[in-house]
Write a protein that holds these residues in place. Structure first.
Motif, PDB file in Angstrom:
ATOM      1  N   VAL A   1      71.278   1.871 -31.587  1.00  0.00           N
ATOM      2  CA  VAL A   1      72.041   3.036 -31.116  1.00  0.00           C
ATOM      3  C   VAL A   1      71.285   4.347 -31.294  1.00  0.00           C
ATOM      4  N   THR A   2      70.284   4.380 -32.169  1.00  0.00           N
ATOM      5  CA  THR A   2      69.556   5.635 -32.381  1.00  0.00           C
ATOM      6  C   THR A   2      68.189   5.677 -31.714  1.00  0.00           C
ATOM      7  N   GLU A   3      67.616   4.506 -31.394  1.00  0.00           N
ATOM      8  CA  GLU A   3      66.233   4.528 -30.909  1.00  0.00           C
ATOM      9  C   GLU A   3      65.954   3.580 -29.748  1.00  0.00           C
ATOM     10  N   TRP A   4      66.217   2.291 -29.905  1.00  0.00           N
ATOM     11  CA  TRP A   4      65.857   1.329 -28.871  1.00  0.00           C
ATOM     12  C   TRP A   4      67.000   1.157 -27.872  1.00  0.00           C
ATOM     13  N   ASN A   5      67.220   2.177 -27.069  1.00  0.00           N
ATOM     14  CA  ASN A   5      68.275   2.122 -26.061  1.00  0.00           C
ATOM     15  C   ASN A   5      67.828   2.810 -24.791  1.00  0.00           C
ATOM     16  N   ALA A   6      68.609   2.646 -23.742  1.00  0.00           N
ATOM     17  CA  ALA A   6      68.234   3.149 -22.415  1.00  0.00           C
ATOM     18  C   ALA A   6      68.111   4.664 -22.367  1.00  0.00           C
ATOM     19  N   GLU A   7      68.986   5.385 -23.067  1.00  0.00           N
ATOM     20  CA  GLU A   7      68.957   6.844 -23.034  1.00  0.00           C
ATOM     21  C   GLU A   7      67.661   7.382 -23.625  1.00  0.00           C
ATOM     22  N   VAL A   8      67.290   6.873 -24.786  1.00  0.00           N
ATOM     23  CA  VAL A   8      66.047   7.309 -25.422  1.00  0.00           C
ATOM     24  C   VAL A   8      64.851   6.934 -24.551  1.00  0.00           C
ATOM     25  N   ALA A   9      64.858   5.708 -24.037  1.00  0.00           N
ATOM     26  CA  ALA A   9      63.752   5.242 -23.199  1.00  0.00           C
ATOM     27  C   ALA A   9      63.589   6.113 -21.960  1.00  0.00           C
ATOM     28  N   ALA A  10      64.682   6.453 -21.306  1.00  0.00           N
ATOM     29  CA  ALA A  10      64.615   7.254 -20.080  1.00  0.00           C
ATOM     30  C   ALA A  10      64.098   8.669 -20.361  1.00  0.00           C
ATOM     31  N   LYS A  11      64.584   9.290 -21.417  1.00  0.00           N
ATOM     32  CA  LYS A  11      64.123  10.647 -21.754  1.00  0.00           C
ATOM     33  C   LYS A  11      62.638  10.655 -22.091  1.00  0.00           C
ATOM     34  N   ARG A  12      62.206   9.663 -22.868  1.00  0.00           N
ATOM     35  CA  ARG A  12      60.801   9.616 -23.253  1.00  0.00           C
ATOM     36  C   ARG A  12      59.898   9.279 -22.073  1.00  0.00           C
ATOM     37  N   LEU A  13      60.338   8.365 -21.213  1.00  0.00           N
ATOM     38  CA  LEU A  13      59.523   8.013 -20.058  1.00  0.00           C
ATOM     39  C   LEU A  13      59.433   9.178 -19.082  1.00  0.00           C
ATOM     40  N   THR A  14      60.528   9.901 -18.897  1.00  0.00           N
ATOM     41  CA  THR A  14      60.520  11.062 -18.014  1.00  0.00           C
ATOM     42  C   THR A  14      59.544  12.122 -18.518  1.00  0.00           C
ATOM     43  N   ALA A  15      59.564  12.359 -19.834  1.00  0.00           N
ATOM     44  CA  ALA A  15      58.626  13.324 -20.417  1.00  0.00           C
ATOM     45  C   ALA A  15      57.181  12.848 -20.257  1.00  0.00           C
ATOM     46  N   PHE A  16      56.969  11.570 -20.427  1.00  0.00           N
ATOM     47  CA  PHE A  16      55.645  10.961 -20.257  1.00  0.00           C
ATOM     48  C   PHE A  16      55.160  11.155 -18.817  1.00  0.00           C
ATOM     49  N   CYS A  17      56.028  10.872 -17.846  1.00  0.00           N
ATOM     50  CA  CYS A  17      55.654  10.995 -16.434  1.00  0.00           C
ATOM     51  C   CYS A  17      55.384  12.444 -16.052  1.00  0.00           C
ATOM     52  N   LYS A  18      56.145  13.352 -16.619  1.00  0.00           N
ATOM     53  CA  LYS A  18      55.919  14.780 -16.357  1.00  0.00           C
ATOM     54  C   LYS A  18      54.541  15.192 -16.850  1.00  0.00           C
ATOM     55  N   ALA A  19      54.169  14.715 -18.040  1.00  0.00           N
ATOM     56  CA  ALA A  19      52.851  15.038 -18.589  1.00  0.00           C
ATOM     57  C   ALA A  19      51.740  14.463 -17.714  1.00  0.00           C
ATOM     58  N   ILE A  20      51.965  13.268 -17.188  1.00  0.00           N
ATOM     59  CA  ILE A  20      50.978  12.662 -16.297  1.00  0.00           C
ATOM     60  C   ILE A  20      50.827  13.488 -15.017  1.00  0.00           C
ATOM     61  N   LYS A  21      51.959  13.838 -14.441  1.00  0.00           N
ATOM     62  CA  LYS A  21      51.920  14.578 -13.167  1.00  0.00           C
ATOM     63  C   LYS A  21      51.155  15.891 -13.306  1.00  0.00           C
ATOM     64  N   TYR A  22      51.449  16.632 -14.363  1.00  0.00           N
ATOM     65  CA  TYR A  22      50.836  17.950 -14.533  1.00  0.00           C
ATOM     66  C   TYR A  22      49.592  17.909 -15.416  1.00  0.00           C
ATOM     67  N   GLN A  23      49.158  16.683 -15.760  1.00  0.00           N
ATOM     68  CA  GLN A  23      47.964  16.466 -16.573  1.00  0.00           C
ATOM     69  C   GLN A  23      48.007  17.276 -17.866  1.00  0.00           C
ATOM     70  N   GLU A  24      49.154  17.157 -18.524  1.00  0.00           N
ATOM     71  CA  GLU A  24      49.362  17.805 -19.818  1.00  0.00           C
ATOM     72  C   GLU A  24      49.182  16.774 -20.929  1.00  0.00           C
ATOM     73  N   LYS A  25      49.297  17.208 -22.161  1.00  0.00           N
ATOM     74  CA  LYS A  25      49.197  16.303 -23.300  1.00  0.00           C
ATOM     75  C   LYS A  25      50.385  15.348 -23.291  1.00  0.00           C
ATOM     76  N   ILE A  26      50.103  14.067 -23.402  1.00  0.00           N
ATOM     77  CA  ILE A  26      51.159  13.050 -23.399  1.00  0.00           C
ATOM     78  C   ILE A  26      51.905  13.083 -24.731  1.00  0.00           C
ATOM     79  N   PRO A  27      53.226  13.125 -24.708  1.00  0.00           N
ATOM     80  CA  PRO A  27      54.006  13.149 -25.965  1.00  0.00           C
ATOM     81  C   PRO A  27      53.683  11.933 -26.834  1.00  0.00           C
TER      82      PRO A  27
END
Length: 383
Positions: free
Chosen positions: A334-360
């Motif tokens: 409920v605090t870590e290995w769930n869809a909400e956490v995964a989606a937020k982290r993946l979205t941040a990861f993809c944003k960093a890739i798109k703009y070639q920023e530091k990956i979280p």
């Protein structure tokens, strides 16, 4: 930012994640089905008749593969992303382990050639790997692919939050043991029955429920009847996912006995979410990611019946310890290995890739770094 997820078909284990991605991105997120679900999966209750706003079929995808900022590809034809790979456009792969039959297969000339063509030659491109198995990074790494570019991932079934988790756990039946899977060789349903025989011989009072069907049913019935275990072991057949969850909610101990052919094993997420005290084989893909041994579950050496039995006995003898493991397992989901956490982290990861920023960077959980893991890591740990 447009993110497209391509896979064979949308399953119950992917829907919560896709819904969370849709909440993050709206119509800029799409899931593309490339084929129809098999009849066996449908009979097991995997198919959801509902059509989701983010879901489209491959024949209606148009130029989405090329126009998307990020394409995530799971089980799908490689030709769908060849153009992106050749043009060095961002691609995120999603894979379980590939050397389930043994890492010696990496010595095969054909395997080396196929891996180079599909993976190794693109390693320096803008491409990353989501590892839906703790062993995936090592398997790919043996071919020189995705070094330093692998991230922990998995499957994210529906997460349920229970009011009053302490009371919820106290209502579980003591010494109630549950096993859920198809009755096939890689799942090793014979192991719980062997454990039951040992428990009975030592005078323990317990109940073992086994949910699933398959080719080993006759063999298991013979084991149960031949050893006078009908009072203790119950083969309940196949059930719909919601019915399985009810059994998980009532059971104190969950046994997960598959071997290394189990890529991930979403029943682990579900049983942990149901606050079961899990005892699981070290060889299963999800175990090293989700289970911290002796903290939120117990790990035994794959197919070591004595190791498995000793841990079942430990939990039956220590009811409070079983409750603590169950509570910690629930917290992990409920605090870590769930869809909400995964989606937020993946979205941040993809944003960093798109703009070639530091990956979280994350210390634990989805999108944290995944490294090489030996098939025999647990045996080495015990020494």
């Amino acid at each position: 930012m447009i993110i497209t997820f391509i896979s064979n078909y949308l399953t119950l284990h992917q829907i919560p994640f896709c819904e969370a991605m849709y909440r993050e991105l709206g119509d800029k997120f799409r899931f593309v089905n490339t084929e129809q679900m098999e009849a066996e999966r449908i009979s097991m209750g995997w198919k959801n008749e509902k059509r989701y706003p983010f879901e489209i079929d491959i024949q209606h995808a148009g130029n989405l593969m090329d126009e998307s900022d990020i394409v995530i590809i799971g089980s799908a034809d490689e030709s769908l992303i060849q153009c992106r790979l050749k043009n060095n456009k961002p691609v995120v792969r999603y894979s379980e382990r590939i050397l389930k039959n043994g890492r010696w297969h990496m010595l095969s000339p054909r395997a080396i050639k196929n891996m180079f063509r599909a993976h190794t030659r693109f390693t320096n491109n803008r491409i990353w790997m989501l590892c839906a198995s703790a062993y995936a990074a090592g398997d790919y790494g043996l071919f020189g692919a995705y070094w330093g570019k692998c991230h922990k991932w998995g499957y994210f079934p529906k997460t349920i939050k229970y009011d009053g988790i302490e009371q919820f756990i106290e209502l579980k039946y003591p010494a109630s043991i549950l096993w859920v899977a198809r009755l096939i060789e890689l799942k090793h349903p014979e192991l719980p029955v062997l454990v039951a025989g040992k428990l009975r011989d030592e005078g323990y009072s317990f109940e073992l429920n086994m949910i699933g069907n398959g080719v080993m049913e006759e063999q298991l019935n013979e084991m149960i009847n031949g050893n006078d275990l009908k009072e203790y072991v119950h083969l309940l057949g196949s059930m719909k996912p919601d019915e399985v969850r009810k059994y998980m909610e009532q059971s104190q101990i969950f046994l997960f006995t598959s071997d290394r052919n189990e890529g991930w094993g979403a029943v682990l997420n579900e049983s942990m979410n149901s606050a079961c005290a899990v005892i699981a084989s070290h060889a299963i893909g999800s175990i090293p990611f989700l289970i911290k041994d002796k903290e939120n579950g117990l790990i035994y050496e794959d197919r070591n019946i004595e190791d498995l039995y000793s841990k079942v006995k430990l939990l039956i003898d220590n009811n409070q310890y079983a409750r603590t493991l169950g509570k910690n397992a629930y917290k992990t989901i409920v605090t870590e290995w769930n869809a909400e956490v995964a989606a937020k982290r993946l979205t941040a990861f993809c944003k960093a890739i798109k703009y070639q920023e530091k990956i979280p960077e994350y210390q634990e959980g989805p999108m944290s770094k995944a490294g090489f893991l030996s098939n025999h890591w647990y045996r080495k740990k015990k020494r």
